[in-house]
Design an enzyme around this catalytic site. Structure first.
Site, PDB file in Angstrom:
ATOM      1  N   MET B   1       0.839  -1.196   0.000  1.00 48.69           N
ATOM      2  CA  MET B   1       0.000   0.000   0.000  1.00 48.69           C
ATOM      3  C   MET B   1       0.880   1.256   0.000  1.00 48.69           C
ATOM      4  O   MET B   1       2.085   1.190   0.140  1.00 48.69           O
ATOM      5  CB  MET B   1      -0.912   0.009   1.237  1.00 48.69           C
ATOM      6  CG  MET B   1      -1.819  -1.181   1.299  1.00 48.69           C
ATOM      7  SD  MET B   1      -3.130  -1.111   0.062  1.00 48.69           S
ATOM      8  CE  MET B   1      -4.334  -0.129   0.930  1.00 48.69           C
ATOM      9  N   CYS B   2       0.222   2.364  -0.132  1.00 44.75           N
ATOM     10  CA  CYS B   2       0.945   3.622  -0.259  1.00 44.75           C
ATOM     11  C   CYS B   2       0.325   4.627   0.701  1.00 44.75           C
ATOM     12  O   CYS B   2      -0.612   4.306   1.416  1.00 44.75           O
ATOM     13  CB  CYS B   2       0.810   4.153  -1.676  1.00 44.75           C
ATOM     14  SG  CYS B   2       1.224   2.919  -2.914  1.00 44.75           S
TER      15      CYS B   2
END
Lengths: 259, 259
Positions: B1-2
Site C-alpha cells: 500500500m501507499c
C-alpha cells in the site's frame, strides 16, 4: 530568446557540468532569467524540474547542479520571455504522453502569431512554443503509426520544422526518451565526447572537468546547445536548416532543409 | 500500500510541515520506501518532483522540506510497491493534459487485474494505478463537455470510483488545479485549519508548528491524508465510500457511495 541544452548518451550520464554552465546564462552571464526547466529520462519515466525564477539564483537549480541525476537523454531550457507571461505554465520543457511514452519539447525562437489547428493536445500556458508543440503532437498522432521508426518520425518532423522556421525562428529539441531530434533555424551547436576523454572548461563559470575520471572507455556522450558551453573544445555549429536525430550519443540521421 | 497527501487552500500555502511528516513514513516511521512524488499547482502550471528512492532519505525530498513552495492545490504520494517495478515511470502522481489543464492523480490501493479499455490516454509505466488514471481520463474526455462544472465532474468521478472500489482498494486524489476530488475506499482522513489557528505536532517527526505565525486570519487550509499526520488535532476520518470535493480549502460537494 532562450537557450537550449540537450544530451544524448549511450550510458546514464549526469548533466551537472553542462547544466552548471547553462544556468549561469539565466541571470548571470546571460539575460535568460525568466524561468528554466529540465527533463531527465530514466527508462520510460521522466523527471522534470521547472522554476519561474532565474536559473542562476534558483535553489532548485543549485540542488540539481550538485545532485548527479543520471540519464541517457535530457532536455533543458532557460527562458527569456517573448510571448507569454513569466509563470510556471509557460516554462519549458513541455511534456505530453503519446503512445505510452512521454514526449518532451523545448524551443528557442518565436512564431508570435502561430495559431495551431484544434486537436487532442492543447496548450496549458500561453506561449507560442507550447502551441507549436501541441501542433507537432497532434500531427504525429494523426499521420504516423505508433510503430513508426525514428527515421520515419524525423522525416515528418523535418517537414513540420521547415514550415515553422519559415514563419519565424525555430530551434528545437524533441525527444520521447528513445531518440533526440534537433533542428536549427538560426543557432545550435553540438559536441560528441568519446575516448580518449580530456578535460574541458566552462565558458560561463570557473569550472573545469576531467571527463576521463568520470567515464569509461565505451561512453559516448553528445551535448547539443544554443551556443558552445566550453571554451577549449571544438563544437560543431549547425547551419540554418540543419537537423540531426540522435540516439545513444550518436547521430543516426541528419540532413539539411531549405528554410 | 501507499500513502496519500493532498492540500486545498484559499491562499498559496506551503506544504513543508505535512510533507515533512509524510516523508518520514517513506523508510523511517513507515515502510513506503519505493519512491515518492509531489505535484504543486501554481496557477495553471504544475511543478512536480518524482524520485524512485525512499522519501525519508531522498535529497530532493529534503530540499522540498526546507524550500517553501506555495500552492493552493498539491498532491503527494509515497509508494510501497505492489503492482509494477520500482522505477520512475511507476512513481505517482501521474499527470496528463485535458482541455488545456494538467490533471494530477495519485492512488492508494490495488486493482491488480484492472485492464482499461483502449483510449487516447495510455499508461507509460506498468502500475494498476496509472491504468486506472488513464481510464478515468478517457472516460471524462468522452462523456463530459469541456465546460462541465466541478459538481458534474464529481458525479461522474464518484460513479467511476465506486466501480473501481468494488474491484479492489481505491483511495484516490485527483485535481485539475481548480478543485481536489478525494474518494475513500478504505482509509482517508482530513482536517481544515482556519482562524483561530493553533500549534500542531507531527506524529512522525519531532516537529511542532505554530500555524498562527504562518497564516493570516482569512486563510483556510485543508489537508487530506491516508492517516492523520498530527497527534494533537482532531482529524475527520472518511468512511468507506465517502467522497469530498474540495475547492479553496472548503468542501463544495460530498457524499457517501455504496461500495
Amino acid at each position: 530568446m532562450c537557450e537550449l541544452l540537450g544530451m544524448s548518451a549511450n550510458t546514464p550520464t549526469d548533466l551537472c557540468f553542462s547544466f552548471t554552465g547553462l544556468t549561469q546564462r539565466g541571470g548571470k552571464t546571460g539575460p535568460h532569467k525568466d524561468g528554466w526547466g529540465v527533463s531527465f529520462y530514466e527508462g520510460k519515466g521522466v523527471r522534470s524540474f521547472h522554476d519561474a525564477t532565474p536559473s542562476a539564483t534558483s535553489e532548485i537549480a543549485s540542488m540539481i547542479q550538485g545532485h548527479p541525476i543520471k540519464s541517457k537523454t535530457a532536455i533543458c531550457h532557460i527562458r527569456q520571455a517573448n510571448v507569454g507571461d513569466i509563470n510556471l505554465a509557460n516554462t519549458h520543457p513541455f511534456i505530453r504522453e503519446l503512445w505510452g511514452r512521454y514526449w518532451v519539447f523545448a524551443h528557442n525562437g518565436q512564431l508570435e502569431s502561430f495559431s495551431p489547428k484544434n486537436g487532442i493536445y492543447e496548450p496549458v500556458g500561453d506561449t507560442d512554443s507550447e502551441r507549436i508543440f501541441c501542433d507537432v503532437m497532434n500531427y504525429i498522432r494523426a499521420h504516423l503509426p505508433r510503430n513508426a521508426t525514428p527515421k520515419q518520425l524525423a522525416e515528418i518532423l523535418v517537414k513540420l520544422a521547415q514550415g515553422y522556421a519559415k514563419q519565424g525562428v525555430f530551434n528545437c529539441l524533441l525527444s520521447n526518451g528513445d531518440w533526440l531530434f534537433t533542428f536549427c533555424s538560426t543557432k545550435l551547436a553540438s559536441i560528441t565526447r568519446r575516448a580518449p576523454f580530456g578535460p574541458a572548461r566552462l565558458t560561463d563559470a570557473d569550472v573545469t572537468i576531467d571527463f576521463e575520471s568520470e567515464t569509461t572507455p565505451n561512453d559516448v556522450v553528445s551535448i547539443v546547445a544554443t551556443e558552445p558551453l566550453t571554451s577549449d573544445e571544438e563544437w560543431h555549429l549547425y547551419k540554418p536548416g540543419e537537423w540531426k536525430l540522435w540516439q545513444l550519443g550518436e547521430v543516426i540521421a541528419h540532413g539539411q532543409a531549405t528554410i
